[in-house]
Design an enzyme around this catalytic site. Structure first.
Site, PDB file in Angstrom:
ATOM      1  N   TYR A  51       0.768  -1.251   0.069  1.00 35.61           N
ATOM      2  CA  TYR A  51      -0.048  -0.021  -0.185  1.00 35.61           C
ATOM      3  C   TYR A  51       0.837   0.966  -0.076  1.00 35.61           C
ATOM      4  O   TYR A  51       1.447   1.558   1.210  1.00 35.61           O
ATOM      5  CB  TYR A  51      -0.539  -0.164   1.192  1.00 35.61           C
ATOM      6  CG  TYR A  51      -1.821  -1.037   1.644  1.00 35.61           C
ATOM      7  CD1 TYR A  51      -1.969  -1.432   0.490  1.00 35.61           C
ATOM      8  CD2 TYR A  51      -2.238  -1.197   2.619  1.00 35.61           C
ATOM      9  CE1 TYR A  51      -2.811  -3.134   0.292  1.00 35.61           C
ATOM     10  CE2 TYR A  51      -3.340  -2.741   2.431  1.00 35.61           C
ATOM     11  CZ  TYR A  51      -3.456  -3.128   1.708  1.00 35.61           C
ATOM     12  OH  TYR A  51      -4.420  -4.153   1.896  1.00 35.61           O
ATOM     13  N   GLY A 197     -14.307  -5.513   1.935  1.00 38.33           N
ATOM     14  CA  GLY A 197     -15.128  -4.961   0.933  1.00 38.33           C
ATOM     15  C   GLY A 197     -16.223  -5.226   1.691  1.00 38.33           C
ATOM     16  O   GLY A 197     -17.481  -5.594   0.672  1.00 38.33           O
ATOM     17  N   PRO A 198     -16.590  -5.238   2.904  1.00 39.97           N
ATOM     18  CA  PRO A 198     -18.327  -5.635   2.977  1.00 39.97           C
ATOM     19  C   PRO A 198     -18.829  -4.114   2.796  1.00 39.97           C
ATOM     20  O   PRO A 198     -20.164  -4.649   2.842  1.00 39.97           O
ATOM     21  CB  PRO A 198     -18.418  -5.471   4.831  1.00 39.97           C
ATOM     22  CG  PRO A 198     -16.843  -4.236   4.916  1.00 39.97           C
ATOM     23  CD  PRO A 198     -16.188  -5.125   3.791  1.00 39.97           C
ATOM     24  N   ALA A 200     -19.114  -3.132  -0.008  1.00 35.98           N
ATOM     25  CA  ALA A 200     -18.875  -3.225  -1.990  1.00 35.98           C
ATOM     26  C   ALA A 200     -18.743  -1.597  -2.529  1.00 35.98           C
ATOM     27  O   ALA A 200     -19.847  -1.379  -3.371  1.00 35.98           O
ATOM     28  CB  ALA A 200     -20.250  -3.505  -2.802  1.00 35.98           C
ATOM     29  N   LYS A 207     -25.884   5.843   0.543  1.00 34.92           N
ATOM     30  CA  LYS A 207     -25.433   6.652  -0.104  1.00 34.92           C
ATOM     31  C   LYS A 207     -26.226   5.904  -1.902  1.00 34.92           C
ATOM     32  O   LYS A 207     -26.169   4.582  -1.973  1.00 34.92           O
ATOM     33  CB  LYS A 207     -24.203   6.593  -1.022  1.00 34.92           C
ATOM     34  CG  LYS A 207     -24.119   7.155  -2.034  1.00 34.92           C
ATOM     35  CD  LYS A 207     -22.398   7.673  -1.982  1.00 34.92           C
ATOM     36  CE  LYS A 207     -21.284   7.073  -3.158  1.00 34.92           C
ATOM     37  NZ  LYS A 207     -20.632   7.133  -3.969  1.00 34.92           N
TER      38      LYS A 207
END
Length: 306
Positions: A51, A197-198, A200, A207
């Site tokens: 990263y 990534g829970p 998505a 939103k």
């Protein structure tokens, strides 16, 4: 915040951890998010040497140096790069992993890593050699435990069979239920899933889907077309109307016994607070879980099976 034990280890992590990849390179802003995360009861931080080519580890190291013992620190290795050169290549060799860990320790300003993870992996790797590297690092006290970050069925099977991994990190959300194929075998073997990534890419937050980026509007998300996303999101939201979209998404993942932690990223303090609040929402009922499974696809990972 409630804690869960990772696999067959003594690592007790907050149900919601922090995936550090999205912290960015603006140091003060990143440090403020890390400080707030620790204040709010998150004790599990997940970074990687790749990263921002090491900068992310440096920022995490600075944030935790005065409270190292209060943090369960996870990082990853296997992607090799050379200083000043763009790009990287895969190197899961024993020699490289043992070299990479030293650099990670230095950047993180610590003398041990709680959970060291292989950042990928293929069936063509010399898996026995990679496992040997992690086992030796454990014996040396440099790492406490190790795991892998992979959704490749053939790779997962090999590590379950041959190694003492305590975790498998996978992208897992209501819109990506591919890991569910592996939950029973991992649970059976005392291995926890770390769910990245829970939310998505924000599709499962408050939103509206109509605010998704142009790529999602044109190409959808994984096997969902944009039109399917609009309908599925509405179905998800009506399943537990007293919960926010974020709460429903996170609570669905946390309802799976094999899951050790969810690690959403956060590039803003508001996102972080919403994620932490979601952990204290009520659990989903069995009926709600069944409905959510009915409304969403249970795809499987079709490549890398044998």
């Amino acid at each position: 915040m409630k804690k869960r034990t990772l696999g067959q280890s003594d690592l007790k992590v907050s149900e919601v951890g922090l995936g550090c990849m999205s912290l960015g390179t603006e140091k003060q802003r990143a440090l403020s998010i890390l400080d707030e995360a620790l204040e709010l009861g998150i004790n599990y931080l997940d970074t990687a040497d790749l990263y921002d080519f090491g900068l992310n580890e440096e920022i995490v190291g600075e944030a935790i140096k005065s409270r190292r013992k209060d943090v369960i620190l996870a990082t990853k290795a296997g992607n090799r790069w050379e200083e000043g050169k763009p790009g990287w290549f895969w190197d899961p060799s024993k020699a490289y992993i043992k070299e990479a860990v030293k650099r990670s320790l230095k950047r993180l300003q610590t003398d041990y890593i709680d959970l060291y993870q292989l950042h990928g992996g293929t069936i063509e790797d010399n898996i026995d050699e990679t496992i040997e590297a992690f086992e030796e690092l454990k014996e040396e006290g440099v790492i406490r435990y190790y795991g892998i970050s992979s959704i490749r069925p053939n790779v997962i099977k090999e590590y379950v069979k041959k190694s003492s991994i305590i975790t498998v990190m996978m992208q897992y959300s209501l819109l990506d239920r591919r890991p569910e194929e592996w939950l029973p075998i991992l649970e059976e073997n005392g291995i926890s899933v770390i769910a990245r990534g829970p939310l998505a890419k924000g599709l499962l937050t408050e939103k509206p889907v109509s605010e998704a980026n142009a790529n999602i509007k044109s190409n959808g998300y994984l096997s969902y077309s944009y039109e399917e996303l609009v309908k599925t999101k509405a179905d998800i939201e009506k399943t537990a109307p007293d919960l926010t979209a974020t709460e429903t998404a996170m609570k669905y993942i946390l309802a799976q016994p094999a899951v050790g932690a969810v690690i959403p990223g956060a590039s803003k303090l508001e996102q972080l607070r919403e994620n932490v609040e979601a952990a204290s929402a009520r659990p989903l009922t069995e009926q709600e879980i069944k409905a959510l499974r009915f409304y969403t696809k249970r795809d499987v990972y079709t490549a890398h099976r044998e």
